[in-house]
Motif scaffolding. Structure first.
Motif, PDB file in Angstrom:
ATOM      1  N   ILE A  43       0.811  -1.223   0.000  1.00 27.94           N
ATOM      2  CA  ILE A  43       0.000   0.000   0.000  1.00 27.94           C
ATOM      3  C   ILE A  43       0.846   1.277   0.000  1.00 27.94           C
ATOM      4  N   GLY A  44       2.172   1.126  -0.007  1.00 25.36           N
ATOM      5  CA  GLY A  44       3.056   2.285   0.123  1.00 25.36           C
ATOM      6  C   GLY A  44       2.815   3.363  -0.921  1.00 25.36           C
ATOM      7  N   SER A  45       2.669   2.970  -2.188  1.00 26.51           N
ATOM      8  CA  SER A  45       2.486   3.943  -3.267  1.00 26.51           C
ATOM      9  C   SER A  45       1.184   4.725  -3.085  1.00 26.51           C
ATOM     10  N   SER A  46       0.125   4.034  -2.706  1.00 25.72           N
ATOM     11  CA  SER A  46      -1.169   4.698  -2.514  1.00 25.72           C
ATOM     12  C   SER A  46      -1.129   5.668  -1.336  1.00 25.72           C
ATOM     13  N   ILE A  47      -0.457   5.274  -0.259  1.00 22.35           N
ATOM     14  CA  ILE A  47      -0.331   6.169   0.904  1.00 22.35           C
ATOM     15  C   ILE A  47       0.445   7.427   0.524  1.00 22.35           C
ATOM     16  N   ASP A  48       1.487   7.269  -0.299  1.00 23.14           N
ATOM     17  CA  ASP A  48       2.257   8.432  -0.752  1.00 23.14           C
ATOM     18  C   ASP A  48       1.375   9.382  -1.569  1.00 23.14           C
ATOM     19  N   GLN A  49       0.526   8.830  -2.420  1.00 25.63           N
ATOM     20  CA  GLN A  49      -0.382   9.666  -3.216  1.00 25.63           C
ATOM     21  C   GLN A  49      -1.374  10.405  -2.320  1.00 25.63           C
ATOM     22  N   LEU A  50      -1.806   9.756  -1.244  1.00 26.87           N
ATOM     23  CA  LEU A  50      -2.729  10.385  -0.301  1.00 26.87           C
ATOM     24  C   LEU A  50      -2.060  11.579   0.389  1.00 26.87           C
ATOM     25  N   VAL A  51      -0.809  11.394   0.788  1.00 23.43           N
ATOM     26  CA  VAL A  51      -0.054  12.486   1.429  1.00 23.43           C
ATOM     27  C   VAL A  51       0.126  13.649   0.450  1.00 23.43           C
ATOM     28  N   ASP A  52       0.430  13.329  -0.810  1.00 25.06           N
ATOM     29  CA  ASP A  52       0.628  14.379  -1.820  1.00 25.06           C
ATOM     30  C   ASP A  52      -0.664  15.171  -2.048  1.00 25.06           C
ATOM     31  N   ALA A  53      -1.804  14.482  -2.024  1.00 23.24           N
ATOM     32  CA  ALA A  53      -3.089  15.167  -2.213  1.00 23.24           C
ATOM     33  C   ALA A  53      -3.353  16.143  -1.067  1.00 23.24           C
ATOM     34  N   ALA A  54      -3.034  15.735   0.156  1.00 25.71           N
ATOM     35  CA  ALA A  54      -3.208  16.628   1.309  1.00 25.71           C
ATOM     36  C   ALA A  54      -2.287  17.846   1.189  1.00 25.71           C
ATOM     37  N   LYS A  55      -1.064  17.628   0.697  1.00 24.28           N
ATOM     38  CA  LYS A  55      -0.135  18.742   0.490  1.00 24.28           C
ATOM     39  C   LYS A  55      -0.695  19.735  -0.528  1.00 24.28           C
ATOM     40  N   GLU A  56      -1.303  19.219  -1.604  1.00 24.69           N
ATOM     41  CA  GLU A  56      -1.857  20.090  -2.650  1.00 24.69           C
ATOM     42  C   GLU A  56      -2.953  20.984  -2.095  1.00 24.69           C
ATOM     43  N   VAL A  57      -3.803  20.435  -1.232  1.00 18.72           N
ATOM     44  CA  VAL A  57      -4.883  21.228  -0.646  1.00 18.72           C
ATOM     45  C   VAL A  57      -4.310  22.327   0.233  1.00 18.72           C
ATOM     46  N   LEU A  58      -3.301  21.999   1.031  1.00 14.76           N
ATOM     47  CA  LEU A  58      -2.679  23.001   1.891  1.00 14.76           C
ATOM     48  C   LEU A  58      -1.968  24.091   1.076  1.00 14.76           C
ATOM     49  N   GLU A  59      -1.329  23.687  -0.014  1.00 16.14           N
ATOM     50  CA  GLU A  59      -0.566  24.640  -0.822  1.00 16.14           C
ATOM     51  C   GLU A  59      -1.460  25.694  -1.473  1.00 16.14           C
ATOM     52  N   THR A  60      -2.740  25.369  -1.704  1.00 17.99           N
ATOM     53  CA  THR A  60      -3.648  26.302  -2.377  1.00 17.99           C
ATOM     54  C   THR A  60      -4.626  26.974  -1.419  1.00 17.99           C
ATOM     55  N   ALA A  61      -4.488  26.728  -0.123  1.00 17.26           N
ATOM     56  CA  ALA A  61      -5.375  27.352   0.867  1.00 17.26           C
ATOM     57  C   ALA A  61      -4.875  28.766   1.201  1.00 17.26           C
ATOM     58  N   PRO A  62      -5.784  29.696   1.534  1.00 21.48           N
ATOM     59  CA  PRO A  62      -5.374  31.057   1.910  1.00 21.48           C
ATOM     60  C   PRO A  62      -4.483  31.046   3.144  1.00 21.48           C
ATOM     61  N   PRO A  63      -3.534  31.984   3.218  1.00 16.08           N
ATOM     62  CA  PRO A  63      -2.574  32.016   4.341  1.00 16.08           C
ATOM     63  C   PRO A  63      -3.237  32.116   5.718  1.00 16.08           C
TER      64      PRO A  63
END
Length: 360
Positions: free
Chosen positions: A266-286
């Motif tokens: 499941i390692g690859s899928s967990i990494d994709q999940l972490v990346d998706a959470a990073k994307e949401v944070l990167e586009t959120a207002p400061p």
């Protein structure tokens, strides 16, 4: 005026309760949970329907249908009417919703159909929303309200969704993971990815087939995931004995699978999940990010129970991650809280009825 509206809403709720039960539904790809106003969570069953293909009749729904999975004659097929959290088979979904509504009301039809709040994945299209509404109304609902699952989960764990303060929740379900940033009763930013419980099951099935040359089913993969899944190495390794069909000889074979095997699967899928959470944070207002850093991120859904996942997310996102009590029921508890005070959560609903923007 606000006080008058409030009293009208309370009176309507009381009168409605005399004729029907208000029902909240977490319509999940893997499991569907049902909340009845005044009773709590009364149903938690697999989102599965067994159909006789010769006659077109429904043979079983929920737990009975799941027990048939992989054990039926050729003409009886167990199907999931929802794929990635949205309806893929309208007629079967209607049958399932009708069964759930009748069972929630103890099989006793009321004078009026119930008001129903249904949780759906974030970002679904208006056509998909309409299909959920139509299926619920055809199944007997009088009024249908739709709420996005990150919002429902946040309400269910009592986050201050209506305050001018940012909150972030990650709802890891069966078919999809919903990541949402919430403030002032709405989703500031959200992302829906198809990395969730079912994808992890498929990863385990493919790993076992590739490494051990054994074919296993979905139910076995689910059992392995629950028993051994961990994203970090443990001092006391977990292991599970599995049985399946040997792909070389075609005969039954038994092997022992460990948490290290599952972690690799499941390692690859967990990494994709972490990346998706990073994307949401990167586009959120400061300003919202500042609020989230103070409060932390909250996990909901069955995926929140994967050992070590909160710590892994904390390390990669740099923000504390919390798992609330009973994360599996967060969404359905949120639908129940919305039912108790529709006026308060008016802005959280995608589609409402009557004076709350009617669905006809």
């Amino acid at each position: 005026m606000e006080v008058v509206r409030r009293w009208i809403q309370i009176i309507r709720t009381k009168i409605s309760g005399l004729f029907s039960d208000d029902i909240g539904i977490d319509l999940g790809t893997a499991n569907t949970l049902v909340y009845v106003h005044g009773k709590g969570i009364v149903i938690n069953e697999p989102s599965m329907v067994a159909i006789n293909q010769k006659t077109g009749q429904v043979v079983a729904i929920g737990n009975d249908a799941k027990n048939m999975l992989g054990r039926t004659p050729a003409h009886v097929v167990a199907v999931q009417p929802l794929i990635d959290g949205v309806i893929s088979d309208f007629e079967v979904a209607e049958e399932m919703l009708g069964y759930l509504i009748r069972k929630a009301q103890d099989g006793k039809p009321k004078f009026f159909g119930p008001r129903v709040v249904i949780g759906v994945p974030s970002g679904i299209t208006s056509v998909q929303v309409r299909s959920v509404q139509d299926a619920a109304r055809n199944a007997g609902a009088r009024e249908v309200f739709i709420v996005e699952e990150p919002m429902a989960a946040a309400i269910g764990i009592r986050l201050p969704v209506n305050n001018p303060s940012g909150s972030m929740i990650i709802d890891i379900g069966g078919g999809t993971t919903d990541i949402g940033v919430i403030s002032l009763g709405g989703l500031v930013n959200a992302k829906n990815v198809n990395i969730a419980g079912d994808k992890l099951n498929d990863d385990i099935i493919n790993y076992v087939r590739g490494e051990f040359k054994i074919l296993i089913g979905t139910r076995t993969a689910e059992a392995i995931k629950i028993a051994t899944a961990s994203v970090f190495e443990n001092e006391n390794p977990f292991e599970e004995t599995i049985r399946g069909r040997d792909l070389v000889s075609g005969l039954p074979r038994e092997v022992v699978i460990t948490d290290a095997d599952v972690r690799e699967a499941i390692g690859s899928s967990i990494d994709q999940l972490v990346d998706a959470a990073k994307e949401v944070l990167e586009t959120a207002p400061p300003e919202v990010i500042s609020d989230i850093m103070q409060k932390g991120i909250y996990l909901a859904g069955g995926g929140a129970l994967i050992r070590g996942l909160p710590m892994l997310l904390s390390e990669n996102l740099g923000i504390q991650v919390h798992v609330p009590d009973d994360p599996l029921t967060a969404v359905v508890r949120g639908t129940g809280m919305i039912l108790e005070d529709l006026q308060k959560y008016e802005e959280t609903l995608i589609t409402q009825s009557h004076e709350l923007s009617p669905t006809e």
